[in-house]
Design an enzyme around this catalytic site. Sequence first.
Site, PDB file in Angstrom:
ATOM      1  N   ASP A  83      50.767  46.755  43.358  1.00  0.00           N
ATOM      2  CA  ASP A  83      49.929  48.053  42.884  1.00  0.00           C
ATOM      3  C   ASP A  83      48.376  47.507  43.068  1.00  0.00           C
ATOM      4  O   ASP A  83      47.954  46.620  43.241  1.00  0.00           O
ATOM      5  CB  ASP A  83      50.339  48.553  41.635  1.00  0.00           C
ATOM      6  N   ASP A  86      55.973  39.701  38.323  1.00  0.00           N
ATOM      7  CA  ASP A  86      54.936  40.530  38.690  1.00  0.00           C
ATOM      8  C   ASP A  86      54.431  39.938  40.096  1.00  0.00           C
ATOM      9  O   ASP A  86      54.863  38.986  40.467  1.00  0.00           O
ATOM     10  CB  ASP A  86      53.866  40.445  37.680  1.00  0.00           C
ATOM     11  N   GLY A  92      46.869  48.759  34.125  1.00  0.00           N
ATOM     12  CA  GLY A  92      45.480  49.059  34.134  1.00  0.00           C
ATOM     13  C   GLY A  92      44.946  49.118  32.671  1.00  0.00           C
ATOM     14  O   GLY A  92      44.017  49.889  32.369  1.00  0.00           O
TER      15      GLY A  92
HETATM   16  N1  GUN Z   1      49.606  42.971  34.487  1.00  0.00           N
HETATM   17  C1  GUN Z   1      48.671  43.795  33.523  1.00  0.00           C
HETATM   18  N2  GUN Z   1      48.375  44.868  34.204  1.00  0.00           N
HETATM   19  C2  GUN Z   1      48.904  44.919  35.480  1.00  0.00           C
HETATM   20  C3  GUN Z   1      48.834  46.076  36.474  1.00  0.00           C
HETATM   21  O1  GUN Z   1      48.157  47.090  36.166  1.00  0.00           O
HETATM   22  N3  GUN Z   1      49.537  45.909  37.402  1.00  0.00           N
HETATM   23  C4  GUN Z   1      50.490  44.807  37.663  1.00  0.00           C
HETATM   24  N4  GUN Z   1      50.987  44.408  38.605  1.00  0.00           N
HETATM   25  N5  GUN Z   1      50.445  43.830  36.781  1.00  0.00           N
HETATM   26  C5  GUN Z   1      49.746  44.174  35.650  1.00  0.00           C
END
Ligand code: GUN
Length: 689
Positions: free
Chosen positions: A139, A104, A212
């Site tokens: 994002d 992430d 989200g």
């Molecule tokens: N991890 C949990 N929710 C999100 C999200 O909306 N975007 C990202 N990049 N990681 C997340």
Amino acid sequence: MSVGFDTSPCRPQDLGKFEIKERDGVARIGRLFTNHGILETPMLLPVVNPNIRTIEPREMWDDFGVQALITNSYVIWKHEKLRTPALEHGVHKLLDFPGIIITDSGTFQSYVYGDIDVGVKEIVAFQRDIGVDIGTMLDVFGRPDQSIEELREAVSKTIERAPLSLDEAGPNLLLNGPIQGGLYDFLRSESAEKMGSVSGKHRGFTVHPIGGIVPIMERHRYLDLAKIIIAVRETIPANRPIHLFGCGHPMLFPMSIALGVDMFDSAAYALFARDGRLLTPDGTVRIENLKEWPFASRILNGISPSEVREMEDIERTDLLARYNLEITQAELAKCREAVRSGKIWALVEQRSHSSPELREAFLFLKDRLIQNNDFSSSEIIRSSSPIRSGSERWTSDSSSRPHLLHAKTLIRERWTPPLKNWRGESMNGANILLIKSGRSPWRDSVKSDIIHALSKNPNQIPIIQTPNGLLPFDLEDWAPLCHIQAFDSVWSSIPSPSDESLRDLGLNSSSISILQSTEEVTDKEVRVQIHEWLEHSQISAKCSVFLGSTRESTANWLEGISVDRSSTGRIRNVFSADGRHILSPRLHDGGISLTNEGAKDLHSFGEGPPRLVLADDAIPFVRDGRNVIHGFIEGVDDNIAPGLPCLIVDSNGDLVAHGVSRCTSNEILKFTKGIAIRTRGGIKIHDSE
Ligand code: GUN
């Protein structure tokens, strides 16, 4: 317990491609091609915090069958002691994990802690440089409590950042393109459409996580979750896996998978363990008052809840995290097996009782599917193969199972009563002969009563009343409509058919007689005639429902047919008047299999099954009987559906082959890997002349 996943890189031309191996509606068993092996979905990526490794990644790989995990590139980037070794030796070495590593980008940290100090391109470049398999662009997190303007901004900023992120990723780093939009369906659909169509220098996004949603799940708003998944699925390209960001509670897997989610990730296994909570497919259980474990588990075997309560915090957390991971993996295996066996919606029904909020979401879906007047419901229904061997366990929820709804839609749209009765007279104004007695196989339990009733009054259309609705007798062996497991009181309390259900069959209720059982013997010659008429009617009904031919044209086609039979007297093969084998009724599921001769006839009539146009390169292979592969199809009719026949033609419309589809028309146009149509017969050039 290592399951020995192959970690070799995929062929370069396959990198980032996704194929469907098996499916139950939009729930799918898929394969995503990466540089550290082929990721099998649906699956869960355990979250590994590179600073606090509750379970070592190597142990996940060796002992828990974890093929891929997710960690946070921002956390690695931020901490010098992690960043340098990651850049020097790569992220796989840093974590000591041989499988697929997904990262992430720090967006979630910005949601939790406020602004973060890394740039959009910088974080993608970092993920590329440490050798991540699938990274995530930066994002903008859209919260459910934000205003429509704020959410619009989150969506459009994310879209704006997408092309630069894809370009920065280079040829080897695959990227997640998150979908935002809070609780607004139209924003979710818009975000999915735009993120799905961004094309970078090398490729578009490989996976689309739905972002989200953590605050939505924390508040148990599962109805909102279901609506969001549906809104995203409406516009996302069908060949991209969907990932639910931050969802890892096993209770949510069946519903999400049934709606088309392929990947999950979660730190829940570790976070819940820290405060003494067990994840179970039926909800969360605190260990405080437990005397016994609610589920058998390898990890907790031989240890009692009270012994676990007495452990030191770290030891207890370690143990419960392992249990949570084990049960999470087990529930995913159960979901995958349910997809393979065509029972994912039955599992959704069962799990919907895990919490009131989940039940609320299920009831919403049930209602929508039954109404079937929106795009996503019709996509779920159309993609659920309507012919399946085996039986159907009746429950008060089973009426919304998509494959049953598909079967009923086919009956409603394509079935019409036989044109003539057994005496060859027109059936105009025929009576309904309602069969309330007997159980399947009805051909054994009530056929002689039907023959008797028809001998007295030929102008009757036999219709069976089942807990799943009305079933024309000429479709009486169509599985699973005909194999209903229900207790006696369900059968005896089926209400009389409504006007609407009769209208759906093109019938009206003005004259219904109920089939009575009788000991009276029907004249032998009449019996044989009616028996043959019933068999003929069955073949022509199936040609209408499964092949899409009308009764009128089928009547001409089937004029003068002959048959051969199984040892139990059922028709096995049907031959045209000029002696060609044209089709075979399937005894195990009630479907029909076309032969090459049958396909050629239907093709020449210009009606029947939907068609797809094959690319020239593939024609010799498919004529030879090889399956039709995605990427070689140039056009499709819009009603191709899994489990149903189709005709394969060349660009001039000439017949190349016939087969059974594994996907919908929408999917055919999107996928580039995997089998689209199982070819049942290739038409050799000399055959088609
Ligand atoms: N991890 C949990 N929710 C999100 C999200 O909306 N975007 C990202 N990049 N990681 C997340």
